[in-house]
Design an enzyme around this catalytic site. Sequence first.
Site, PDB file in Angstrom:
ATOM      1  N   GLN A  30     -10.118  -2.487   2.810  1.00 12.35           N
ATOM      2  CA  GLN A  30      -9.591  -3.164   3.992  1.00 12.35           C
ATOM      3  C   GLN A  30      -9.479  -2.249   5.203  1.00 12.35           C
ATOM      4  O   GLN A  30      -8.967  -2.660   6.239  1.00 12.35           O
ATOM      5  CB  GLN A  30      -8.266  -3.841   3.678  1.00 12.35           C
ATOM      6  CG  GLN A  30      -7.080  -2.915   3.458  1.00 12.35           C
ATOM      7  CD  GLN A  30      -5.867  -3.692   2.990  1.00 12.35           C
ATOM      8  OE1 GLN A  30      -5.784  -4.103   1.828  1.00 12.35           O
ATOM      9  NE2 GLN A  30      -4.911  -3.926   3.860  1.00 12.35           N
TER      10      GLN A  30
ATOM     11  N   MET B  48       0.850  -1.194   0.000  1.00 12.85           N
ATOM     12  CA  MET B  48       0.000   0.000   0.000  1.00 12.85           C
ATOM     13  C   MET B  48       0.886   1.244   0.000  1.00 12.85           C
ATOM     14  O   MET B  48       0.453   2.326   0.382  1.00 12.85           O
ATOM     15  CB  MET B  48      -0.926  -0.013   1.222  1.00 12.85           C
ATOM     16  CG  MET B  48      -1.879  -1.213   1.176  1.00 12.85           C
ATOM     17  SD  MET B  48      -3.398  -0.973   2.097  1.00 12.85           S
ATOM     18  CE  MET B  48      -2.758  -0.753   3.735  1.00 12.85           C
TER      19      MET B  48
ATOM     20  N   HIS C   7       9.384  -3.694   3.093  1.00 10.49           N
ATOM     21  CA  HIS C   7       8.877  -3.892   1.728  1.00 10.49           C
ATOM     22  C   HIS C   7      10.027  -4.191   0.763  1.00 10.49           C
ATOM     23  O   HIS C   7       9.916  -5.045  -0.118  1.00 10.49           O
ATOM     24  CB  HIS C   7       8.178  -2.628   1.222  1.00 10.49           C
ATOM     25  CG  HIS C   7       6.947  -2.255   1.975  1.00 10.49           C
ATOM     26  ND1 HIS C   7       6.883  -1.135   2.762  1.00 10.49           N
ATOM     27  CD2 HIS C   7       5.725  -2.835   2.048  1.00 10.49           C
ATOM     28  CE1 HIS C   7       5.681  -1.030   3.289  1.00 10.49           C
ATOM     29  NE2 HIS C   7       4.952  -2.056   2.881  1.00 10.49           N
TER      30      HIS C   7
ATOM     31  N   GLY D  88       4.957 -10.282   3.896  1.00 13.04           N
ATOM     32  CA  GLY D  88       5.795 -10.259   5.099  1.00 13.04           C
ATOM     33  C   GLY D  88       5.164 -11.045   6.243  1.00 13.04           C
ATOM     34  O   GLY D  88       3.946 -11.062   6.412  1.00 13.04           O
TER      35      GLY D  88
ATOM     36  N   LYS E 159       5.442 -10.130   9.194  1.00 20.15           N
ATOM     37  CA  LYS E 159       4.996  -9.101  10.150  1.00 20.15           C
ATOM     38  C   LYS E 159       3.463  -9.160  10.280  1.00 20.15           C
ATOM     39  O   LYS E 159       2.914  -9.034  11.358  1.00 20.15           O
ATOM     40  CB  LYS E 159       5.460  -7.735   9.636  1.00 20.15           C
ATOM     41  CG  LYS E 159       4.645  -6.544  10.044  1.00 20.15           C
ATOM     42  CD  LYS E 159       5.067  -6.028  11.378  1.00 20.15           C
ATOM     43  CE  LYS E 159       4.368  -4.783  11.856  1.00 20.15           C
ATOM     44  NZ  LYS E 159       3.150  -4.369  11.211  1.00 20.15           N
TER      45      LYS E 159
ATOM     46  N   LEU F  74       6.701   2.984   1.544  1.00 21.38           N
ATOM     47  CA  LEU F  74       7.607   1.830   1.619  1.00 21.38           C
ATOM     48  C   LEU F  74       8.760   2.038   2.600  1.00 21.38           C
ATOM     49  O   LEU F  74       9.224   3.155   2.808  1.00 21.38           O
ATOM     50  CB  LEU F  74       8.176   1.533   0.220  1.00 21.38           C
ATOM     51  CG  LEU F  74       7.136   1.247  -0.871  1.00 21.38           C
ATOM     52  CD1 LEU F  74       7.829   0.869  -2.178  1.00 21.38           C
ATOM     53  CD2 LEU F  74       6.162   0.151  -0.453  1.00 21.38           C
ATOM     54  N   HIS F  75       9.195   0.938   3.177  1.00 21.68           N
ATOM     55  CA  HIS F  75      10.344   0.935   4.085  1.00 21.68           C
ATOM     56  C   HIS F  75      11.159  -0.326   3.785  1.00 21.68           C
ATOM     57  O   HIS F  75      10.817  -1.089   2.857  1.00 21.68           O
ATOM     58  CB  HIS F  75       9.875   0.973   5.544  1.00 21.68           C
ATOM     59  CG  HIS F  75       8.818  -0.039   5.866  1.00 21.68           C
ATOM     60  ND1 HIS F  75       9.061  -1.392   5.860  1.00 21.68           N
ATOM     61  CD2 HIS F  75       7.502   0.100   6.153  1.00 21.68           C
ATOM     62  CE1 HIS F  75       7.950  -2.034   6.157  1.00 21.68           C
ATOM     63  NE2 HIS F  75       6.979  -1.155   6.330  1.00 21.68           N
TER      64      HIS F  75
HETATM   65  O1  PAF Z   1      -0.011  -5.794   3.662  1.00 20.59           O
HETATM   66  C1  PAF Z   1      -0.464  -4.879   2.969  1.00 20.59           C
HETATM   67  O2  PAF Z   1       0.192  -3.851   2.738  1.00 20.59           O
HETATM   68  C2  PAF Z   1      -1.845  -5.020   2.364  1.00 20.59           C
HETATM   69  O3  PAF Z   1      -2.716  -5.656   3.234  1.00 20.59           O
HETATM   70  C3  PAF Z   1      -1.849  -5.696   0.976  1.00 20.59           C
HETATM   71  C4  PAF Z   1      -1.374  -7.132   1.061  1.00 20.59           C
HETATM   72  C5  PAF Z   1      -0.971  -4.910   0.029  1.00 20.59           C
HETATM   73  C6  PAF Z   1      -3.270  -5.712   0.402  1.00 20.59           C
HETATM   74  O4  PAF Z   1      -3.765  -4.423   0.242  1.00 20.59           O
END
Ligand code: PAF
Length: 281
Positions: free
Chosen positions: A64, A33, A40, A150, A152, A36-37
């Site tokens: 979500q 999403m 990712h 991940g 995490k 980034l760090h």
């Molecule tokens: O882990 C995330 O960043 C999100 O839940 C994902 C897997 C990109 C789905 O939107």
Amino acid sequence: MTTAPILRSVADLRAMVRGWKAKGETVGVVPTMGALHDGHLSLARAARRDCARVITTIFVNPKQFNNPEDLKKYPRTEEADAALLATVPVDVIFAPPPEEVYPEGFVTTVSVGGVSEPLEGRMRPGHFDGVATVVTKLFGMSMADRGYFGQKDWQQLQVVQRLVRDLNLPVEIVGCETIREADGLAMSSRNRQLTPEGRLKAPVLYAAITRAADDIRAGHADRMAIREAAEAIRAAGFDRVEYIELRDAGTLMPSSDVTRPRRMLAAAWLDGVRLIDNIPV
Ligand code: PAF
């Protein structure tokens, strides 16, 4: 360093992937999403090692988020993200607008039972339906051979693995180790919402569950070790401990069976930010 092309439409992404597949190249997708760090980037690097072609998706998935404020506050840093991905490097960034993913008339939800129900599923109703729906779409859009997630987000990883098995999706899921700051805090896009004081307190979450896991392995009672961890987290200045649970690592059901892999999972609030973490026990 040149940044990867950013594609906005499914048609453009598919055209690119078809070209790769025609040459027999394996394709890895790293769904994110954004914001980034290093966590990712470690997924993207794993994909880079395994696959001829790497796609990183950047999409803040509205389905979500069960809290509209949280969705609004979620950091959006596309330019910086593209610069970081250039260090891996990845072949393409897929960053579609919401209407490309959820066009008018969209009515389908992918809902995984069982493993998505406890813990995060109970605290964030609808969250895993949103994740399962978008991940299914991203696999379909990217036609990837491998998907990188991940540890995490341990429960999310179990949900995605279940989804892929149950729906016979032709993608292999690769779960990658949690990347931590030097003080133990699990890397997360949400960490940047912490105040400087909150950031200093945040590593206590990991330290407390690590201590509890060590105590349990040394023979202490599960309940007592968990209670002490919750007290340590509150004493450090966290606003609230939502849960600390010892679960079967695969089903996420309560487990006292020491012959099966178990996982301690925790969620707690600090500075109005919800932090999660988990470790093997
Ligand atoms: O882990 C995330 O960043 C999100 O839940 C994902 C897997 C990109 C789905 O939107």
